[in-house]
Design a protein around this motif. Structure first.
Motif, PDB file in Angstrom:
ATOM      1  N   GLN A  23       5.046 -54.454  32.821  1.00 38.44           N
ATOM      2  CA  GLN A  23       6.381 -53.864  32.830  1.00 38.44           C
ATOM      3  C   GLN A  23       6.608 -52.890  33.989  1.00 38.44           C
ATOM      4  O   GLN A  23       7.730 -52.452  34.213  1.00 38.44           O
ATOM      5  CB  GLN A  23       6.626 -53.135  31.503  1.00 38.44           C
ATOM      6  CG  GLN A  23       6.652 -54.070  30.298  1.00 38.44           C
ATOM      7  CD  GLN A  23       6.638 -53.330  28.972  1.00 38.44           C
ATOM      8  OE1 GLN A  23       6.811 -52.110  28.928  1.00 38.44           O
ATOM      9  NE2 GLN A  23       6.423 -54.050  27.884  1.00 38.44           N
ATOM     10  N   VAL A  24       5.560 -52.546  34.727  1.00 34.09           N
ATOM     11  CA  VAL A  24       5.735 -51.614  35.839  1.00 34.09           C
ATOM     12  C   VAL A  24       6.387 -52.329  37.009  1.00 34.09           C
ATOM     13  O   VAL A  24       6.393 -53.561  37.095  1.00 34.09           O
ATOM     14  CB  VAL A  24       4.387 -50.996  36.271  1.00 34.09           C
ATOM     15  CG1 VAL A  24       3.718 -50.304  35.099  1.00 34.09           C
ATOM     16  CG2 VAL A  24       3.459 -52.057  36.870  1.00 34.09           C
ATOM     17  N   ASN A  25       6.953 -51.550  37.952  1.00 32.17           N
ATOM     18  CA  ASN A  25       7.582 -52.183  39.116  1.00 32.17           C
ATOM     19  C   ASN A  25       6.513 -52.697  40.086  1.00 32.17           C
ATOM     20  O   ASN A  25       5.363 -52.234  40.062  1.00 32.17           O
ATOM     21  CB  ASN A  25       8.559 -51.223  39.809  1.00 32.17           C
ATOM     22  CG  ASN A  25       7.863 -50.010  40.406  1.00 32.17           C
ATOM     23  OD1 ASN A  25       7.001 -50.140  41.266  1.00 32.17           O
ATOM     24  ND2 ASN A  25       8.243 -48.817  39.959  1.00 32.17           N
ATOM     25  N   PRO A  26       6.866 -53.661  40.917  1.00 31.55           N
ATOM     26  CA  PRO A  26       5.872 -54.280  41.819  1.00 31.55           C
ATOM     27  C   PRO A  26       5.138 -53.289  42.718  1.00 31.55           C
ATOM     28  O   PRO A  26       3.935 -53.434  42.946  1.00 31.55           O
ATOM     29  CB  PRO A  26       6.715 -55.256  42.647  1.00 31.55           C
ATOM     30  CG  PRO A  26       7.859 -55.610  41.749  1.00 31.55           C
ATOM     31  CD  PRO A  26       8.174 -54.339  41.008  1.00 31.55           C
TER      32      PRO A  26
ATOM     33  N   SER B  36      -0.085 -50.371  43.966  1.00 26.58           N
ATOM     34  CA  SER B  36      -0.865 -49.123  44.031  1.00 26.58           C
ATOM     35  C   SER B  36      -1.956 -49.119  42.976  1.00 26.58           C
ATOM     36  O   SER B  36      -3.083 -48.647  43.216  1.00 26.58           O
ATOM     37  CB  SER B  36       0.054 -47.912  43.818  1.00 26.58           C
ATOM     38  OG  SER B  36       1.025 -47.815  44.838  1.00 26.58           O
ATOM     39  N   LEU B  37      -1.635 -49.650  41.800  1.00 28.93           N
ATOM     40  CA  LEU B  37      -2.596 -49.696  40.700  1.00 28.93           C
ATOM     41  C   LEU B  37      -3.835 -50.507  41.075  1.00 28.93           C
ATOM     42  O   LEU B  37      -4.963 -50.069  40.846  1.00 28.93           O
ATOM     43  CB  LEU B  37      -1.914 -50.286  39.465  1.00 28.93           C
ATOM     44  CG  LEU B  37      -2.706 -50.382  38.156  1.00 28.93           C
ATOM     45  CD1 LEU B  37      -1.730 -50.397  36.973  1.00 28.93           C
ATOM     46  CD2 LEU B  37      -3.573 -51.646  38.084  1.00 28.93           C
ATOM     47  N   VAL B  38      -3.616 -51.685  41.660  1.00 29.86           N
ATOM     48  CA  VAL B  38      -4.772 -52.530  41.969  1.00 29.86           C
ATOM     49  C   VAL B  38      -5.612 -51.922  43.093  1.00 29.86           C
ATOM     50  O   VAL B  38      -6.849 -52.065  43.101  1.00 29.86           O
ATOM     51  CB  VAL B  38      -4.347 -53.973  42.318  1.00 29.86           C
ATOM     52  CG1 VAL B  38      -3.641 -54.622  41.145  1.00 29.86           C
ATOM     53  CG2 VAL B  38      -3.478 -54.026  43.549  1.00 29.86           C
TER      54      VAL B  38
ATOM     55  N   LYS C 129      -5.062 -48.581  51.478  1.00 32.49           N
ATOM     56  CA  LYS C 129      -3.630 -48.351  51.641  1.00 32.49           C
ATOM     57  C   LYS C 129      -2.826 -49.562  51.175  1.00 32.49           C
ATOM     58  O   LYS C 129      -3.328 -50.680  51.096  1.00 32.49           O
ATOM     59  CB  LYS C 129      -3.308 -48.068  53.107  1.00 32.49           C
ATOM     60  CG  LYS C 129      -3.589 -49.238  54.046  1.00 32.49           C
ATOM     61  CD  LYS C 129      -3.228 -48.887  55.492  1.00 32.49           C
ATOM     62  CE  LYS C 129      -3.505 -50.065  56.426  1.00 32.49           C
ATOM     63  NZ  LYS C 129      -3.158 -49.742  57.827  1.00 32.49           N
ATOM     64  N   ILE C 130      -1.570 -49.291  50.865  1.00 36.42           N
ATOM     65  CA  ILE C 130      -0.611 -50.341  50.528  1.00 36.42           C
ATOM     66  C   ILE C 130       0.117 -50.716  51.814  1.00 36.42           C
ATOM     67  O   ILE C 130       0.484 -49.848  52.611  1.00 36.42           O
ATOM     68  CB  ILE C 130       0.408 -49.846  49.486  1.00 36.42           C
ATOM     69  CG1 ILE C 130      -0.311 -49.350  48.237  1.00 36.42           C
ATOM     70  CG2 ILE C 130       1.389 -50.947  49.122  1.00 36.42           C
ATOM     71  CD1 ILE C 130      -1.106 -50.409  47.526  1.00 36.42           C
ATOM     72  N   THR C 131       0.340 -52.001  52.027  1.00 37.12           N
ATOM     73  CA  THR C 131       1.030 -52.424  53.241  1.00 37.12           C
ATOM     74  C   THR C 131       2.531 -52.230  53.101  1.00 37.12           C
ATOM     75  O   THR C 131       3.059 -52.081  52.007  1.00 37.12           O
ATOM     76  CB  THR C 131       0.749 -53.903  53.537  1.00 37.12           C
ATOM     77  OG1 THR C 131       1.156 -54.692  52.420  1.00 37.12           O
ATOM     78  CG2 THR C 131      -0.732 -54.125  53.779  1.00 37.12           C
TER      79      THR C 131
ATOM     80  N   ILE D  44      -5.856 -57.623  49.952  1.00 39.08           N
ATOM     81  CA  ILE D  44      -5.441 -57.811  48.561  1.00 39.08           C
ATOM     82  C   ILE D  44      -4.039 -58.390  48.478  1.00 39.08           C
ATOM     83  O   ILE D  44      -3.140 -57.997  49.241  1.00 39.08           O
ATOM     84  CB  ILE D  44      -5.438 -56.450  47.818  1.00 39.08           C
ATOM     85  CG1 ILE D  44      -6.778 -55.722  47.993  1.00 39.08           C
ATOM     86  CG2 ILE D  44      -5.115 -56.631  46.342  1.00 39.08           C
ATOM     87  CD1 ILE D  44      -6.685 -54.249  47.674  1.00 39.08           C
ATOM     88  N   GLN D  45      -3.873 -59.306  47.539  1.00 39.80           N
ATOM     89  CA  GLN D  45      -2.522 -59.700  47.146  1.00 39.80           C
ATOM     90  C   GLN D  45      -2.408 -59.450  45.648  1.00 39.80           C
ATOM     91  O   GLN D  45      -3.288 -59.834  44.866  1.00 39.80           O
ATOM     92  CB  GLN D  45      -2.212 -61.166  47.449  1.00 39.80           C
ATOM     93  CG  GLN D  45      -0.759 -61.492  47.119  1.00 39.80           C
ATOM     94  CD  GLN D  45      -0.247 -62.743  47.804  1.00 39.80           C
ATOM     95  OE1 GLN D  45       0.209 -63.671  47.145  1.00 39.80           O
ATOM     96  NE2 GLN D  45      -0.306 -62.792  49.130  1.00 39.80           N
ATOM     97  N   ALA D  46      -1.322 -58.788  45.245  1.00 36.67           N
ATOM     98  CA  ALA D  46      -1.119 -58.411  43.846  1.00 36.67           C
ATOM     99  C   ALA D  46       0.207 -58.983  43.351  1.00 36.67           C
ATOM    100  O   ALA D  46       1.260 -58.688  43.917  1.00 36.67           O
ATOM    101  CB  ALA D  46      -1.119 -56.889  43.715  1.00 36.67           C
ATOM    102  N   LYS D  47       0.157 -59.785  42.301  1.00 32.99           N
ATOM    103  CA  LYS D  47       1.354 -60.404  41.743  1.00 32.99           C
ATOM    104  C   LYS D  47       1.519 -60.002  40.281  1.00 32.99           C
ATOM    105  O   LYS D  47       0.719 -60.372  39.438  1.00 32.99           O
ATOM    106  CB  LYS D  47       1.275 -61.929  41.859  1.00 32.99           C
ATOM    107  CG  LYS D  47       1.318 -62.439  43.297  1.00 32.99           C
ATOM    108  CD  LYS D  47       2.621 -62.044  43.981  1.00 32.99           C
ATOM    109  CE  LYS D  47       2.676 -62.559  45.417  1.00 32.99           C
ATOM    110  NZ  LYS D  47       3.902 -62.089  46.116  1.00 32.99           N
ATOM    111  N   ARG D  48       2.563 -59.224  40.030  1.00 31.27           N
ATOM    112  CA  ARG D  48       2.860 -58.803  38.668  1.00 31.27           C
ATOM    113  C   ARG D  48       3.762 -59.861  38.023  1.00 31.27           C
ATOM    114  O   ARG D  48       4.971 -59.856  38.176  1.00 31.27           O
ATOM    115  CB  ARG D  48       3.560 -57.442  38.675  1.00 31.27           C
ATOM    116  CG  ARG D  48       3.869 -56.872  37.291  1.00 31.27           C
ATOM    117  CD  ARG D  48       4.800 -55.690  37.405  1.00 31.27           C
ATOM    118  NE  ARG D  48       6.029 -56.040  38.098  1.00 31.27           N
ATOM    119  CZ  ARG D  48       7.078 -56.611  37.527  1.00 31.27           C
ATOM    120  NH1 ARG D  48       7.054 -56.919  36.255  1.00 31.27           N
ATOM    121  NH2 ARG D  48       8.158 -56.884  38.238  1.00 31.27           N
TER     122      ARG D  48
END
Length: 318
Positions: free
Chosen positions: A174-177, A182-184, A201-203, A227-231
């Motif tokens: 439920q968090v925003n992308p 940042s979480l991962v 860092k986040i790109t 990293i690639q993060a997909k919520r």
């Protein structure tokens, strides 16, 4: 509620109402739609059923300082209703009835049972995920299906932690992308991927080229994890094309190390391609397992100590 006498409820051998018998009364306690704490819920049910203090004061023999068996059973009843989607938790420690909950209460009243809850889609989905988590952790017992008084503490704790992990995953979905990215990164740093003097860092989202985060494992950046993060919501499976696209993004920066993290799961094709290209895949269940292992987004509620005899000490006896 037709019944307002606690003595007519199903009881365990010690005369305390069972978890299941409390379920309809807990739901009835929130029927007005306001947001209430579990303490208020308990008081309303206790007052409605006129449960005496003598029952409230009964404790687990091994845990005399606990809140009591009945309070624990209220927690299980609330948990069952939450799992079934009949109540929601707007924020920590407070509850509110859902439209489904009101409909079920109007339909069944005090005849509502755990079996009825278990037939609801939300409960079935929950049990499927819990079974997967218990299997991964080697826990053969599901406390949702048996009396918790008959279960060893280790199995109880494992099962409850798996239940918390399910709730944690729902919250992460439920968090925003941006927060998820940042979480991962926080998780991988907590796992030690940034090294002693590295950075993470986040790109830039407008120009990330398919890469959401970068972890340099040394000051010179000679060892880098991309990293690639997909919520994604449950059921939105990550397929092979998404992994191929990530592989292309890695090739664009001459990288040979990538981690693809999602809150859902991966298709067979995605897993096969990732394995052949050396890309690490972390699905929703694994993600929350790691978050709990490394203390990201969770905190320790209680610590129990279990003792055993130190036989080595007595070997020195003269």
């Amino acid at each position: 509620m037709n019944n307002q006498d606690w003595q007519k409820l199903k009881q365990s051998a010690n005369g305390i109402p069972t978890n299941e018998s409390l379920i309809p009364y807990v739901l009835n306690a929130v029927k007005d739609g306001e947001i209430v704490t579990n303490r208020v819920i308990r008081k309303r049910v206790i007052d409605t059923l006129q449960i005496p203090d003598s029952i409230l004061m009964i404790k687990y023999p091994n845990y005399p300082d606990s809140d009591g068996i009945l309070v624990n059973r209220f927690s299980f009843a609330i948990s069952s209703l939450y799992i079934a989607g009949l109540i929601e938790r707007p924020r920590r420690g407070v509850y509110k009835i859902t439209d489904s909950g009101l409909s079920i209460l109007n339909k069944y009243g005090d005849t509502l049972t755990k079996k009825i809850l278990e037939e609801l889609p939300a409960f079935k989905k929950y049990k499927q995920e819990l079974a997967i988590r218990n299997e991964r952790t080697g826990n053969k017992l599901s406390i949702t299906e048996i009396d918790q008084e008959k279960v060893d503490i280790e199995s109880l704790v494992t099962n409850q932690n798996n239940e918390i992990a399910i709730e944690l995953l729902n919250k992460v979905r439920q968090v925003n992308p941006s927060f998820f990215e940042s979480l991962v990164v926080d998780l991988l740093v907590s796992m030690g991927y940034s090294g002693k003097n590295g950075d993470a860092k986040i790109t830039n989202r407008s120009n990330d080229g398919g890469i959401d985060g970068i972890i340099n494992q040394d000051p010179l950046g000679t060892s880098t994890v991309y990293i690639q993060a997909k919520r994604y919501m449950e059921g939105n499976t990550v397929g092979r094309p998404a992994i191929q696209s990530f592989y292309g993004a890695l090739a664009g920066v001459n990288a040979d190390r990538g981690v693809f993290i999602t809150t859902s799961n991966f298709s067979g094709g995605a897993q096969e391609f990732a394995k052949n290209q050396g890309i690490v895949l972390i699905d929703g269940i694994k993600l929350t397992e790691l978050m709990m292992q490394y203390g990201v987004g969770i905190e320790v509620a209680k610590v129990y100590r279990q003792f055993r005899i130190d036989n080595d000490y007595f070997e020195n006896e003269l």
